[in-house]
Design an enzyme around this catalytic site. Structure first.
Site, short mmCIF file in Angstrom:
data_model
loop_
_atom_site.label_atom_id
_atom_site.label_comp_id
_atom_site.label_asym_id
_atom_site.label_seq_id
_atom_site.Cartn_x
_atom_site.Cartn_y
_atom_site.Cartn_z
N ASP A 8 -58.26 92.60 -9.59
CA ASP A 8 -57.60 93.91 -9.05
C ASP A 8 -56.45 94.27 -9.33
O ASP A 8 -55.40 93.49 -9.02
CB ASP A 8 -57.70 93.74 -7.42
N ARG A 24 -59.14 112.02 -11.02
CA ARG A 24 -60.22 111.11 -10.89
C ARG A 24 -60.41 110.46 -12.22
O ARG A 24 -60.67 109.07 -11.95
CB ARG A 24 -61.39 111.86 -10.41
N HIS A 26 -60.61 96.46 -8.54
CA HIS A 26 -60.63 96.94 -7.26
C HIS A 26 -61.68 97.48 -6.54
O HIS A 26 -61.99 97.39 -5.36
CB HIS A 26 -59.56 98.22 -7.07
N ASP A 27 -62.58 98.06 -7.44
CA ASP A 27 -64.00 98.45 -6.94
C ASP A 27 -64.98 97.32 -6.51
O ASP A 27 -66.05 97.41 -5.98
CB ASP A 27 -64.82 99.27 -7.90
N SER A 65 -59.79 98.47 1.13
CA SER A 65 -59.06 99.59 0.39
C SER A 65 -58.00 100.32 1.49
O SER A 65 -57.31 99.51 2.28
CB SER A 65 -59.64 100.46 -0.45
#
Length: 346
Positions: free
Chosen positions: A293, A213, A323-324, A152
């Site tokens: 992603d 968040r 993405h994680d 990332s």
């Protein structure tokens, strides 16, 4: 080449850790505190208002060094120890793990700016982070690292490091990162920053961090995961929370103590400011990308692969986790890391 494996392990907490006094632990882990020169300036011309950069060495003393860098919330505690609990990437960095602490030393640093030194946002680039890492390597008298592994934001920093210092790393492994930020990712992050700034102006900064968040979490994961994980049971009345909203609220509330508004704004902007020229990178590169992603679309990583003059390997795979996936797909990423490190003499 396409490979697909899955892991159901939950992603670790990624906590930004303030500077601490040097400490040695069983297994040789220790903090390294390096003074930032008084004349050090960021690319913007700003001075970084903190006295030092803090790194942490894990693993066997004297072994080849591997630099590991993660997302904007990751820091120097990459491996689980007696004092820091769960490291942010203990699934990869461990004794006999893919990045084997019995074979290598692992260096990780806390990204600047440090929240405890920051009163207002600062304009910082991935190249600035690479230059700060270079201060730590010089302090430790490390003239060559066996590998730089970046995920990332850390992958962006790795690419910037390779562009600035082409001879310092023997190889670069980049996971879920590309040579630039995608405009859609910038759009999402821009909304997060405006939510946060609105909350700061309203005198509710912690709530702003939590809401930013929450929105970020929706971009880290996939629609498929949310479909499988949450039902659509409606609350009894308007204004009530749906199951997925309860999840996001909990994640946002848990994150409020992990950062400050000024640091969030600085790091979020740094992601969008990232830009390297792939053709300028001469370090051998392994790329890992995930087709689900949305923050770093696979087409951007394919473009990076096509433009790199020293591409060693490019592996892409599907994942439920978007993405994680770099935190979740331990077995898949681990196999690639083991292959990359198998010929390094330790």
């Amino acid at each position: 080449m396409t490979l697909a494996e899955t892991s159901l392990l939950e992603d670790p907490d990624c906590r930004f850790s303030p500077a601490a006094a040097p400490v040695r632990e069983r297994g040789g882990a220790r903090d390294v505190i390096v003074s930032i020169p008084a004349d050090f300036r960021l690319a913007s011309g700003e001075k970084l208002n903190q006295p030092n950069i803090v790194g942490r060495i894990h693993g066997r003393a004297g072994a080849p060094v591997v630099v590991v860098a993660g997302g904007i919330s990751a820091g120097r505690f990459v491996h689980r120890t007696e004092t820091n609990g769960l490291g942010w990437w203990s699934g990869a960095v461990s004794v006999r793990g893919p990045i084997d602490l019995s074979r290598f030393q692992v260096l990780a640093v806390d990204f600047a700016p440090g929240a405890e030194f920051l009163a207002a946002p600062v304009t910082i680039t991935t190249h600035d982070q690479a230059r700060l890492l270079a201060l730590v390597l010089n302090h430790l008298k490390i003239e060559r690292v066996a590998a730089f592994v970046g995920c990332s934001y850390g992958g962006m920093v790795g690419l910037a490091f390779a562009e600035l210092f082409p001879k310092w790393a023997e190889q670069l492994i980049v996971v879920s990162a590309a040579h630039r930020a995608h405009p859609q990712a910038t759009a999402w992050r821009g909304i997060q920053r405006r939510i946060l700034q609105f909350a700061v102006d309203a005198g509710r900064p912690e709530e702003g961090v939590a809401l930013a968040r929450e929105l970020a979490m929706t971009t880290y994961r996939t629609a498929e995961e949310f479909h499988d994980r949450f039902d659509t049971t409606a609350p009894t009345a308007v204004g009530g929370a749906y199951p997925v909203c309860d999840y996001l609220t909990a994640r946002g509330q848990a994150y409020r103590t992990h950062t400050t508004p000024a640091r969030w704004l600085s790091m979020s902007d740094s992601l969008d400011r990232h830009s390297v020229t792939p053709e300028a990178i001469s370090t051998p590169v392994t790329l890992i990308g995930f087709t689900s992603d949305r923050l770093v679309p696979i087409d951007d990583i394919r473009e990076l692969a096509a433009r790199l003059p020293t591409l060693w390997r490019f592996v892409e795979a599907p994942s439920l986790y978007g993405h994680d996936a770099f935190l979740k797909e331990d077995a898949f990423v681990g196999d690639i890391l083991r292959a990359a490190f198998k010929d390094i003499k330790a």
